[in-house]
Scaffold this motif. Structure first.
Motif, PDB file in Angstrom:
ATOM      1  N   ILE A 109      -6.207   5.395  -5.182  1.00  0.00           N
ATOM      2  CA  ILE A 109      -6.958   4.397  -5.953  1.00  0.00           C
ATOM      3  C   ILE A 109      -6.404   2.999  -5.691  1.00  0.00           C
ATOM      4  O   ILE A 109      -7.164   2.039  -5.498  1.00  0.00           O
ATOM      5  N   ALA A 110      -5.065   2.881  -5.684  1.00  0.00           N
ATOM      6  CA  ALA A 110      -4.451   1.577  -5.421  1.00  0.00           C
ATOM      7  C   ALA A 110      -4.844   1.039  -4.059  1.00  0.00           C
ATOM      8  O   ALA A 110      -5.104  -0.159  -3.892  1.00  0.00           O
ATOM      9  N   TYR A 111      -4.894   1.919  -3.069  1.00  0.00           N
ATOM     10  CA  TYR A 111      -5.269   1.483  -1.720  1.00  0.00           C
ATOM     11  C   TYR A 111      -6.718   1.006  -1.679  1.00  0.00           C
ATOM     12  O   TYR A 111      -7.019  -0.053  -1.096  1.00  0.00           O
ATOM     13  N   HIS A 112      -7.631   1.752  -2.288  1.00  0.00           N
ATOM     14  CA  HIS A 112      -9.045   1.362  -2.259  1.00  0.00           C
ATOM     15  C   HIS A 112      -9.271   0.037  -2.987  1.00  0.00           C
ATOM     16  O   HIS A 112     -10.092  -0.787  -2.547  1.00  0.00           O
ATOM     17  N   ILE A 113      -8.565  -0.183  -4.096  1.00  0.00           N
ATOM     18  CA  ILE A 113      -8.727  -1.451  -4.812  1.00  0.00           C
ATOM     19  C   ILE A 113      -8.139  -2.606  -4.008  1.00  0.00           C
ATOM     20  O   ILE A 113      -8.698  -3.715  -3.978  1.00  0.00           O
ATOM     21  N   SER A 114      -7.014  -2.364  -3.326  1.00  0.00           N
ATOM     22  CA  SER A 114      -6.430  -3.429  -2.489  1.00  0.00           C
ATOM     23  C   SER A 114      -7.326  -3.787  -1.325  1.00  0.00           C
ATOM     24  O   SER A 114      -7.303  -4.926  -0.844  1.00  0.00           O
ATOM     25  N   LEU A 142      -1.844   2.316   3.747  1.00  0.00           N
ATOM     26  CA  LEU A 142      -1.005   1.128   3.912  1.00  0.00           C
ATOM     27  C   LEU A 142      -1.885  -0.112   3.866  1.00  0.00           C
ATOM     28  O   LEU A 142      -2.888  -0.207   4.572  1.00  0.00           O
ATOM     29  N   ALA A 143      -1.525  -1.068   3.003  1.00  0.00           N
ATOM     30  CA  ALA A 143      -2.288  -2.307   2.865  1.00  0.00           C
ATOM     31  C   ALA A 143      -1.327  -3.437   2.529  1.00  0.00           C
ATOM     32  O   ALA A 143      -0.327  -3.239   1.831  1.00  0.00           O
TER      33      ALA A 143
END
Length: 457
Positions: A109-114, A142-143
């Motif tokens: 989820i954190a990756y998709h929001i970033s 990774l972002a």
């Protein structure tokens, strides 16, 4: 002058006592009471001496309303459970068994929001930054705008939040975070309550969507004080069996959407993948023409879900028969066995009975009663039920089949998967046509009528 008072608080459920107790009267756990000190204000001081005179009341008709722009999680099924996405400034509580995949899902989820151009802060009190990067590399998450902070001191965490100003923050987990100003240890009731309250104020004031991870007890309930669930906006449970690849996210509280919604995921090497059609998944391995198998349509929130109920009735080798339900309500199973024995003259008092919902799903909806009873009778008589039949209805103590909610929606789901006949309560059957598209709808008055219809046609 401030007076100091000592109290004892259960670290599992938050029950308070003036003295130490070996066993908590609230949750029944042993050796869970911790001593805490609380300060009481002097009664001689005016009660409203420090009231904030800048706060004014406002009529509800004068408050400016606006529609919150939600952020997508990148997973449509999870957006559906949340009511359309994550609301800015909301506080989410995410609970689940250890090793079930909570950190994996939250990192996705954190990756998709970033990827939406937003700054994300992942705070971990259980893993190092290197461990989180190893998981991110495995998931391909990774972002540049995804930041990791391995810290448990809440003062340092909030200092980083003030400097960074993220749009989304994850705290994994709330039981590892502590406030240095409190004398109690991390994970205690007072620490969990105060840390959650402070995170809530920061989230609301700065419009930072915050997701906190909570540990669960051996009974599957969220650990810590019950007030924790009242403080947050959304409570999500991550369920599943370690021996199955399926994982279920269930919303038990949602101030921005409907409750009891459900999303199904499948655990793979590259992370959790959403299952768009869970009914087909749970019925994919259903054996054909096998005694003890019945199909029902459960309703999780607004979503119909087809499940297979399996039952096994065998002669007991002991004086007291064994009764076990996996995924279903064991008390309802015992009630149905008593109804079958009393109303149908079935001799089950010397038989073991086992009920299982295939796929590792948990469901205790009363609409599953008729399907569970039919599966038990099918196993007891060693006669399979018709393959194209679906059973819906709640069974009362007198053996009557009572109506269920949202019958039309359930029938459409059964018709979509190619079932031929749906046996429903007669009170519900009067509100639908006897021929509902390509599926036949038959109403029954009692469980005896349903058995005659299934086995005799």
């Amino acid at each position: 002058m401030v007076k100091v008072k000592t109290k004892f608080v259960c670290r599992e459920c938050g029950t308070e006592s003036v003295k130490w107790l070996g066993r908590c009267p609230g949750c029944g756990e042993w050796n869970t009471f911790d001593e805490e000190r609380m300060s009481l204000p002097d009664k001689r001081r005016p009660q409203f001496a420090e009231a904030n005179i800048g706060v004014v009341r406002t009529s509800i008709v004068d408050i400016e309303g606006h529609t919150e722009e939600r952020s997508s999680c990148g997973l449509r099924e999870l957006d559906f459970v949340l009511g359309g996405g994550i609301v800015p400034g909301s506080l989410l509580l995410f609970g689940g068994d250890p090793g079930i995949g909570k950190s994996t899902l939250l990192l996705q989820i954190a990756y998709h929001i970033s990827q939406q151009g937003k700054r994300v802060l992942y705070v971990s009190g259980e893993e190092s930054a290197a461990q989180i990067k190893m998981r991110a590399e495995r998931l391909g998450a990774l972002a540049q705008s995804l930041y990791v902070l391995a810290e448990t001191d809440l003062d340092i965490i909030l200092q980083q939040v003030e400097e960074m100003r993220p749009e989304f923050m994850i705290v994994d987990s709330i039981q590892t975070v502590y406030l240095p100003s409190l004398s109690s240890a991390a994970g205690s009731v007072s620490q969990v309550r105060e840390c959650t309250g402070l995170l809530m104020r920061v989230a609301k004031q700065n419009r930072i969507a915050t997701c906190i991870v909570g540990h669960v007890t051996k009974d599957g309930m969220l650990a810590g004080p019950r007030v924790l669930e009242h403080m947050v906006d959304t409570v999500l449970y991550f369920e599943g069996d370690r021996h199955h690849d399926q994982r279920v996210v269930r919303a038990v509280k949602n101030r921005f959407g409907s409750t009891n919604e459900l999303a199904v995921f499948e655990m793979r090497e590259n992370g959790l993948q959403e299952v768009v059609n869970p009914s087909e998944l749970f019925l994919a391995e259903r054996p054909a023409k096998t005694p003890g198998s019945a199909v029902v349509v459960a309703l999780e929130g607004s979503r119909p879900l087809m499940l297979e109920i399996q039952a096994l009735v065998a002669t007991s080798s002991f004086g007291t028969p064994r009764r076990l339900a996996t995924g279903a309500d064991g008390l309802r199973m015992n009630m149905l066995l008593a109804v079958l024995e009393r109303r149908l003259d079935m001799h089950l008092q010397t038989s073991d009975a086992y009920v299982n919902i295939a796929g590792g799903v948990r469901c205790d909806e009363p609409a599953l009663d008729l399907g569970m009873a039919m599966a038990l009778v099918s196993s007891h008589r060693n006669r399979p039920l018709p393959t194209g039949d679906v059973f819906l209805g709640e069974i009362g103590l007198t053996g009557e089949v009572r109506r269920v909610s949202k019958l039309e929606q359930r029938i459409k789901e059964a018709e979509r998967l190619g079932f031929e006949r749906c046996i429903v309560p007669r009170q519900n059957g009067q509100s639908v046509s006897r021929r509902h598209g390509s599926i036949e709808v038959v109403g029954v008055q009692s469980v005896v009528d349903a058995l005659n219809l299934a086995f005799l046609g």
